[in-house]
Scaffold this motif. Structure first.
Motif, PDB file in Angstrom:
ATOM      1  N   LEU A 192       0.809  -1.489   0.093  1.00 17.46           N
ATOM      2  CA  LEU A 192       0.111   0.091  -0.058  1.00 17.46           C
ATOM      3  C   LEU A 192       0.665   1.646  -0.135  1.00 17.46           C
ATOM      4  O   LEU A 192       0.533   2.460  -0.304  1.00 17.46           O
ATOM      5  N   ARG A 193       1.976   0.936   0.371  1.00 14.89           N
ATOM      6  CA  ARG A 193       2.571   2.142  -0.076  1.00 14.89           C
ATOM      7  C   ARG A 193       2.524   3.392   1.487  1.00 14.89           C
ATOM      8  O   ARG A 193       2.457   4.764   1.460  1.00 14.89           O
ATOM      9  N   ILE A 194       2.157   2.519   2.196  1.00 15.30           N
ATOM     10  CA  ILE A 194       1.648   3.579   3.660  1.00 15.30           C
ATOM     11  C   ILE A 194       2.484   2.581   4.817  1.00 15.30           C
ATOM     12  O   ILE A 194       2.624   1.399   4.915  1.00 15.30           O
ATOM     13  N   VAL A 195       3.381   3.609   5.981  1.00 18.68           N
ATOM     14  CA  VAL A 195       4.237   3.199   6.909  1.00 18.68           C
ATOM     15  C   VAL A 195       2.725   3.430   7.837  1.00 18.68           C
ATOM     16  O   VAL A 195       2.301   4.277   8.469  1.00 18.68           O
ATOM     17  N   ASN A 196       2.509   2.007   7.969  1.00 21.11           N
ATOM     18  CA  ASN A 196       1.171   2.344   9.644  1.00 21.11           C
ATOM     19  C   ASN A 196       2.199   1.918  11.091  1.00 21.11           C
ATOM     20  O   ASN A 196       2.750   1.116  11.789  1.00 21.11           O
ATOM     21  N   LEU A 197       1.358   3.807  11.200  1.00 21.52           N
ATOM     22  CA  LEU A 197       2.298   4.050  12.575  1.00 21.52           C
ATOM     23  C   LEU A 197       1.500   3.722  13.644  1.00 21.52           C
ATOM     24  O   LEU A 197       2.073   3.456  14.851  1.00 21.52           O
ATOM     25  N   SER A 235      -1.532   9.841   5.330  1.00 20.00           N
ATOM     26  CA  SER A 235      -1.344   8.344   6.025  1.00 20.00           C
ATOM     27  C   SER A 235      -0.904   8.277   7.165  1.00 20.00           C
ATOM     28  O   SER A 235      -1.521   8.585   7.932  1.00 20.00           O
ATOM     29  N   LEU A 236       0.629   9.158   7.291  1.00 22.24           N
ATOM     30  CA  LEU A 236       1.308   8.914   8.228  1.00 22.24           C
ATOM     31  C   LEU A 236       0.819   9.620   9.742  1.00 22.24           C
ATOM     32  O   LEU A 236       0.972   8.885  10.511  1.00 22.24           O
ATOM     33  N   LEU A 237       0.448  10.665   9.341  1.00 22.72           N
ATOM     34  CA  LEU A 237      -0.673  11.687  10.376  1.00 22.72           C
ATOM     35  C   LEU A 237      -1.376  11.165  10.805  1.00 22.72           C
ATOM     36  O   LEU A 237      -1.933  10.793  12.202  1.00 22.72           O
ATOM     37  N   LEU A 238      -2.610  10.133  10.036  1.00 22.51           N
ATOM     38  CA  LEU A 238      -3.463   9.358  10.236  1.00 22.51           C
ATOM     39  C   LEU A 238      -3.520   8.556  11.434  1.00 22.51           C
ATOM     40  O   LEU A 238      -4.188   8.742  12.563  1.00 22.51           O
ATOM     41  N   LEU A 239      -2.806   7.658  10.558  1.00 26.94           N
ATOM     42  CA  LEU A 239      -2.135   6.225  11.248  1.00 26.94           C
ATOM     43  C   LEU A 239      -1.810   6.962  12.614  1.00 26.94           C
ATOM     44  O   LEU A 239      -1.103   5.855  14.284  1.00 26.94           O
ATOM     45  N   PHE A 240      -1.102   7.934  12.827  1.00 28.58           N
ATOM     46  CA  PHE A 240       0.352   8.364  14.483  1.00 28.58           C
ATOM     47  C   PHE A 240      -0.705   8.740  15.229  1.00 28.58           C
ATOM     48  O   PHE A 240      -0.801   8.075  16.270  1.00 28.58           O
ATOM     49  N   GLY A 241      -2.513   9.169  14.741  1.00 21.81           N
ATOM     50  CA  GLY A 241      -3.492  10.055  15.452  1.00 21.81           C
ATOM     51  C   GLY A 241      -3.693   8.535  16.071  1.00 21.81           C
ATOM     52  O   GLY A 241      -4.415   8.369  16.988  1.00 21.81           O
ATOM     53  N   ILE A 242      -4.416   7.428  15.093  1.00 20.52           N
ATOM     54  CA  ILE A 242      -4.520   6.123  15.766  1.00 20.52           C
ATOM     55  C   ILE A 242      -4.000   5.579  16.872  1.00 20.52           C
ATOM     56  O   ILE A 242      -4.623   5.049  17.822  1.00 20.52           O
ATOM     57  N   VAL A 268      -8.480   3.645   6.267  1.00 21.20           N
ATOM     58  CA  VAL A 268      -7.360   4.030   5.460  1.00 21.20           C
ATOM     59  C   VAL A 268      -7.761   4.557   4.322  1.00 21.20           C
ATOM     60  O   VAL A 268      -7.128   4.984   2.938  1.00 21.20           O
ATOM     61  N   ARG A 269      -9.016   2.927   4.112  1.00 26.97           N
ATOM     62  CA  ARG A 269      -9.347   3.571   2.328  1.00 26.97           C
ATOM     63  C   ARG A 269      -9.447   4.823   1.812  1.00 26.97           C
ATOM     64  O   ARG A 269      -9.310   5.274   0.387  1.00 26.97           O
ATOM     65  N   PHE A 270      -9.846   5.639   2.755  1.00 25.52           N
ATOM     66  CA  PHE A 270     -10.170   6.891   1.820  1.00 25.52           C
ATOM     67  C   PHE A 270      -9.243   7.764   1.859  1.00 25.52           C
ATOM     68  O   PHE A 270      -9.222   9.189   1.274  1.00 25.52           O
ATOM     69  N   LEU A 271      -7.901   7.672   1.895  1.00 23.27           N
ATOM     70  CA  LEU A 271      -6.924   8.534   1.963  1.00 23.27           C
ATOM     71  C   LEU A 271      -6.242   8.321   0.910  1.00 23.27           C
ATOM     72  O   LEU A 271      -6.063   7.476   0.232  1.00 23.27           O
TER      73      LEU A 271
END
Lengths: 291, 245, 359
Positions: free
Chosen positions: A32-37, A97-104, A84-87
């Motif tokens: 997904l090219r997303i770093v899942n923080l 995505s970095l910031l959102l997953l960080f928030g989670i 995540v789907r909406f990002l």
């Protein structure tokens, strides 16, 4: 010399755990090219769930593995479908995505703090203190069990990725993100599945961690960083690469104790990260992590 | 005609793959050099090496007889060699004019760069006028057709005041009318005193425009000469037929 | 107005200058007109300092697109170095702050230079490690930082402390100017190009490494000075607070709440943050991380431009249409209205088969 052997053995045993937690992060990043923080939060949460199952229901941590895998797989899929789907993805969407997953992750951390307080917890079973002897050195039994579980997991993962259609598709996309669309695969389902598998691996890592170390709501941050180091070292291509990366990190950390004051060993993984990035941006093994 | 850009035994290896293998080439002042070859022949890789996007594995690159291999991309642009991208890469959230202004601000020799917004504006508008996008200056690249985006790519590269322009498939994918316009545009670029190396799959365009054509296959140079010579070369024919079969 | 335009550098619009001067004058005279109690005084001073730090965070996170989870490292270095200098020398405040800031900036370059060169999330992840490692080192290096018990500065309540309000204001004003300059000048265009596509930017001559390093240096400098002023005002500092993870997140949050990539958004974000912190978190100290997290999630999902985006939406309801740029050349006037939202570059029409073997 004895010390060297002892550290070597503990490094190998630790590398198993590192591979599991790193693979979860690497898989999601590769596809997904997303770093899942939130990976950090998942590891921490799984440790608490394991602890709860053990202390409240008396379920042995190792028997809780299927529960953890299923629970966190579902959590991962929901996380993907829910937010995540909406990002946006790719270079421009990376920040979001970095910031959102960080928030989670922060929310999970706070949740754990409210439920379990900030105190350290540890799982004690009747065999926690058992140890066995390897090459003449005594090793905690739980570490050996963790290692064996990790190796079995990696082997299963390897079979899944090389033998099944979905597994091959995941690997293909992870190795070559430019390939874009995956022929004959429902992309959204495929992404959700990958996110789920990655998250459940994080959950497993949290469980294994909880059987060896004490943990608190801030746990997971260091593990996240270490996972990233392993991914950078090992590349995204193969289970073997990740395992080698984990070995390098574990050895570096273990032997650092010989020359560094103990509080600085926490900085080893980070220094290793920077050194590797500078010297071999493509990772030590396998293909580049990033184009 | 003096030799403006020259490459000696330029090579680029990826692991065991020799994407570009000891290629000698030169470009004279005011010349258009066509670069053709089957897919995967290493044309774009050669461009990337010349433009400094990736470092060469071996070989020398000379601009005006001065060594420039191993330089960073931006330094090579400052020296006067600029590339376009096969798959266009506009700055999506910058307006079309701003895209070109980036080139005007940062390209070419320090003394010649635009120092003020006004100057960059003027240069940008002039170039957009030249490529035929003036009316759209304030719009965004996403609102352009493929032909438009390719023109923008050319305008942005021209804004860096290049002496050598590396055009990577600017005609491919365009319809016949657009292609014809692009061919005229490339002639116009040359008439501004810019020397050009162009990678092109559209044979009509490349054969019609090029003063000289160079053929790559599997990373090696297999032929060089004017359009007729190259088209008649049996090795070239074999390379393309092998490709088709 | 026209007279003014001629005197100004190109990047400063005359209206912005008028607004700036007016705002500065109001804030400057505020404590002279209204007498604040020391609590309010402290909050406002703190907000100025944080606003500056948040803008500095935003230069990296918003202008260049490199998210930092570790700005506390520079905040702490600047804070502790200034504090030590003020304790051991007789330097005036501002020299100690600048020395602290320069040290923080150099420290930022030390680890940032290698990590900024790589694309993708490397930098962001590295910052987590940097801030963690720095915190550990600071906590154990008791001789310098006082360890977990921290150090106290010999600054008494009274006029010296009162004057820090204006120092903080000058500092914030300077950083506002720098923020404007970094966005509106030619450098701003270069930074945007880097944010959009590093490779393409280098291919038109933008020295991406140089500019990213420079922005990181400036960002570290400002955050370091912010740490120094903070230390001077609050008199007592300890590593767990100065270098803490929460500190890093606070800068990030101010930027995100205010609007990532906007010029003045972070100022707004900092003021909101300070108010939240004082009135909400003071009452519910157990909830702040969750609150931070929730804010991040809400902003990213619903309004990626934060409060700035929200204000823009409200303004649009009243018929305001932001002008992106005006171009007048000869007799043609071209005006672009409103940036399209999150532009997706259209699919490339070049068939993938044409792609050559690349790196």
């Amino acid at each position: 010399m004895e010390e060297v052997v002892r550290l070597g053995i503990s490094a190998v045993l630790l590398a198993g755990l590192y591979s599991v937690m790193a693979y979860g992060l690497g898989l999601i990043y590769g596809v997904l090219r997303i770093v899942n923080l939130a990976h950090a939060g998942v590891i921490m949460a799984a440790a608490y769930v394991t602890w709860l199952l053990h202390s409240r229901l008396g379920i042995d941590p190792y028997l809780a593995i299927p529960v953890i895998l299923v629970v966190f797989f579902i959590f991962g899929v929901l996380l993907y479908k829910g937010v995540v789907r909406f990002l946006p993805r790719g270079a421009a969407g990376g920040v979001q995505s970095l910031l959102l997953l960080f928030g989670i992750w922060l929310v999970m951390r706070n949740g754990a703090y409210l439920l379990f307080s900030g105190n350290d917890r540890a799982i004690r079973t009747e065999y926690s203190t058992h140890s066995i002897s390897i090459f003449g050195t005594s090793v905690a039994q739980s570490r050996v069990v963790v290692f064996v579980i990790a190796v079995l997991t990696l082997a299963a993962l390897h079979l899944f990725l090389t033998r099944t259609y979905t597994g091959k598709a995941i690997r293909a996309v992870a190795q070559n993100p430019d390939s874009g669309t995956i022929v004959g695969v429902n992309v959204e389902r495929f992404y959700a599945l990958t996110f789920g598998i990655g998250t459940s691996l994080g959950g497993l890592a949290g469980l294994l961690l909880a059987t060896i170390f004490a943990f608190n709501p801030t746990s997971g941050a260091v593990e996240l960083l270490k996972s990233f180091v392993v991914v950078v070292l090992g590349g995204l291509g193969s289970v073997v690469g990740i395992a080698l990366g984990a070995l390098v990190l574990a050895f570096a950390e273990s032997y650092a104790i010989l020359i560094l004051p103990s509080y600085l060993t926490a900085a080893v993984s980070f220094v290793l990260l920077v050194v590797v990035l500078v010297l071999r941006p493509g990772g030590l093994f396998g293909q580049r992590v990033l184009a | 005609m003096s030799r403006l850009l020259e490459g000696e035994k330029v090579s680029k290896h990826f692991g065991g793959l020799k994407a570009v293998d000891a290629v000698d080439f030169y470009l004279s002042e005011g010349e258009i050099l066509g670069l053709i070859g089957p897919n995967g022949a290493g044309k774009t890789t050669l461009f990337s090496v010349v433009a400094g996007s990736i470092p060469p594995s071996a070989g020398l690159l000379l601009l005006d007889g001065k060594q420039m291999s191993g330089w960073n991309a931006h330094r090579i642009v400052h020296a006067g060699v600029c590339r376009t991208h096969q798959i266009v890469r506009p700055f999506a959230r910058l307006s079309i004019l701003e895209n070109v202004m980036v080139g005007a601000f940062y390209g070419g020799k320090r003394a010649k760069r635009a120092k003020t917004m006004r100057r960059a504006h003027e240069q940008g508008i002039e170039l957009l006028d030249f490529v035929g996008l003036r009316e759209r200056a304030a719009r965004f690249p996403s609102e352009l057709t493929l032909a438009g985006r390719k023109k923008l790519e050319v305008a942005r590269a021209l804004a860096t005041r290049p002496r050598v322009l590396l055009l990577d498939e600017v005609v491919a994918g365009l319809n016949p009318v657009e292609s014809q316009k692009m061919v005229e545009l490339i002639r116009g670029v040359r008439d501004r005193g810019v020397s050009i190396i162009m990678i092109e799959h559209v044979m009509k365009a490349v054969m019609g425009l090029s003063d000289r054509v160079m053929v790559l296959d599997y990373g090696k140079k297999i032929a060089e000469g004017n359009a007729e010579q190259v088209a008649a070369n049996p090795e070239v024919v074999a390379a393309y037929l092998g490709q088709e079969a | 107005m026209r007279q003014l335009t001629r005197w100004l550098p190109e990047w400063a619009s005359p209206w912005a200058v008028v607004a700036f001067v007016f705002g500065f004058a109001v804030l400057y005279s505020l404590p002279l007109v209204i007498s604040f109690d020391s609590y309010t005084h402290g909050i406002i001073t703190q907000a100025f300092v944080f606003a500056a730090a948040a803008m500095a965070w935003n230069w990296l996170g918003g202008y260049v697109g490199q998210i930092s989870f570790g700005h506390a490292a520079m905040f702490g270095v600047g804070g502790f170095l200034s504090a030590r200098l003020l304790l051991t020398t007789s330097f005036p405040f501002w020299i100690a702050w600048i020395v602290g800031g320069l040290a923080a900036a150099s420290y930022a370059l030390l680890w940032g230079h290698p990590t900024l060169r790589l694309r993708g999330p490397y930098f962001a992840i590295a910052t987590i490690g940097v801030s963690e490692a720095t915190r550990l080192i600071a906590t154990y290096w008791g001789d310098f930082t006082g360890g977990s018990s921290g150090i106290s500065l010999p600054i008494s309540e009274g006029t010296a402390k009162f004057s820090l309000y204006w120092y903080a204001l000058y500092f914030m004003a300077f950083v506002v100017l720098l923020s404007y300059y970094l966005r509106k000048s030619r450098i701003g265009l270069g930074l945007l190009a880097i944010k959009e596509d590093v490779d393409a930017a280098q291919d038109v001559g933008v020295s991406a490494n140089y500019y990213q390093d420079a922005v990181l240096f400036l960002s570290g400098l400002v955050v370091g000075v912010a740490g120094g002023i903070y230390a001077s005002y609050f008199v007592f500092i300890e590593p767990g607070d100065m270098f803490g993870f929460e500190r890093s997140i606070s800068f990030l949050l101010m930027g995100v709440i205010g609007g990532v990539g906007t010029i003045l958004g972070p100022v707004l974000g900092a003021f909101v943050f300070v108010i939240l912190q004082e009135y909400l978190i003071a009452s519910y100290p157990d909830l702040y991380l969750g609150l931070y997290g929730t804010l991040l999630i809400v902003v990213i999902l619903f309004e990626p431009l934060g409060l700035s985006g929200l204000l823009l939406r409200i303004a649009r309801l009243f018929g305001y249409r932001p002008r992106v740029l005006d171009i007048t050349v000869g007799d043609t006037k071209l005006t672009a209205m409103e940036e399209p939202e999150a532009v997706e570059p259209p699919e490339s029409d070049v068939e993938p088969a044409r792609k050559e073997a690349k790196a």
